[in-house]
Design an enzyme around this catalytic site. Structure first.
Site, PDB file in Angstrom:
ATOM      1  N   CYS A 116      -9.931  44.851  22.211  1.00 50.52           N
ATOM      2  CA  CYS A 116      -9.623  43.614  21.598  1.00 50.52           C
ATOM      3  C   CYS A 116     -10.346  42.700  22.631  1.00 50.52           C
ATOM      4  CB  CYS A 116      -8.137  43.208  21.733  1.00 50.52           C
ATOM      5  SG  CYS A 116      -7.172  44.218  20.606  1.00 50.52           S
ATOM      6  N   HIS A 152     -10.798  33.663   6.339  1.00 49.89           N
ATOM      7  CA  HIS A 152     -12.305  33.968   6.615  1.00 49.89           C
ATOM      8  C   HIS A 152     -13.027  32.909   7.555  1.00 49.89           C
ATOM      9  CE1 HIS A 152     -11.243  36.217   2.886  1.00 49.89           C
ATOM     10  NE2 HIS A 152     -12.570  36.637   3.178  1.00 49.89           N
ATOM     11  N   GLU A 205       0.141  39.801  13.094  1.00 53.35           N
ATOM     12  CA  GLU A 205      -1.280  40.176  13.243  1.00 53.35           C
ATOM     13  C   GLU A 205      -1.434  41.846  12.458  1.00 53.35           C
ATOM     14  OE1 GLU A 205      -3.681  39.146  16.827  1.00 53.35           O
ATOM     15  OE2 GLU A 205      -2.969  41.572  17.224  1.00 53.35           O
TER      16      GLU A 205
END
Length: 193
Positions: free
Chosen positions: A23, A68, A136
Site C-alpha cells: 500500500c 475514476h 475501502e
C-alpha cells in the site's frame, strides 16, 4: 431518525507511511462504497427526513468527483504528483494521506458545509450529517462523526488545500461549484428533482 444513501466510486492512491508495504509503495485502487447518513428530528412536507432525490445533486457530485480518480497526497514528491497529473485528467490532491479515514473526514467536511449552505424548499428542518462511512474493501471501513471530521488531532481539513483537477470540474453541473462551496455561497435545492 437517520437515513442512509450508498454511493460507489473507484479510486487509486498510495498510502505513504502505512504498515502494509504494498500500500505504501505501489499505486493501487479500490472499489469504494461511501455511506452518507443524514439525521433530523423532523420530517419534511412529504414526511421524509430528506428526499433521496435531493441527494443525487450536490452530495452525489462531491463523491462522484472521486470516481475514476487518482487521489494524491500533497506531501508526496513533486515528481510523482506531476507524473500522475501528466497522464490523468481526473486527480485530486489532499493535504493528508488518502486513507479511508481521511476520505471519510474530507467527505464529512465537504457535505457538512454543503448542507449548511443549502436553502431547503420542501419543509426540511434541522437536517444534519450524522456520519460518513467509507468502505475501502468488503471487510474494512472507516466511519467519521462530526467530532472526528473537525478533530485537530487528526489534522485540520482546510478546503483551500483540497484541489480538484479541471478534468473533474468540467464534469460538474457548475465548473465553479467548489469555489462557491469554499466561499460560503448559498445553494438552493430544486423543488422538482
Amino acid at each position: 431518525m437517520i437515513i442512509r444513501k450508498l454511493y460507489d466510486y473507484e479510486n487509486a492512491h498510495i498510502v505513504r507511511f502505512c504498515s502494509s508495504k504494498r500500500c505504501r509503495e505501489s499505486i493501487h485502487g479500490h472499489s469504494y462504497k461511501c455511506e452518507v447518513l443524514l439525521s433530523s428530528n423532523y420530517l419534511d412536507n412529504a414526511e421524509m427526513v430528506y428526499d433521496f432525490g435531493l441527494m443525487k445533486q450536490g452530495i452525489k457530485q462531491i463523491i462522484d468527483s472521486f470516481d475514476h480518480t487518482t487521489t494524491l497526497y500533497a506531501k508526496d514528491s513533486d515528481e510523482y504528483k506531476n507524473d500522475i497529473k501528466k497522464h490523468s485528467k481526473r486527480w485530486i490532491e489532499l493535504p493528508y494521506n488518502p486513507s479511508a479515514e481521511q476520505f471519510s473526514r474530507v467527505f464529512f467536511v465537504l457535505i457538512d458545509r454543503l448542507l449548511s449552505l443549502t436553502n431547503m424548499q420542501n419543509g426540511e428542518r434541522d437536517v444534519t450529517l450524522h456520519s460518513i462511512i467509507v468502505h475501502e474493501t468488503a471487510t474494512g471501513y472507516a466511519q467519521c462523526f462530526k467530532e472526528d471530521a473537525y478533530n485537530p488531532n487528526m489534522g485540520v481539513i482546510n478546503l483551500d488545500e483540497v484541489v480538484f483537477s479541471d478534468g473533474i470540474k468540467e464534469e460538474w453541473d457548475d465548473f465553479g461549484f467548489y469555489e462557491r462551496l469554499k466561499n460560503a455561497d448559498r445553494f438552493t435545492n430544486l423543488k422538482d428533482c
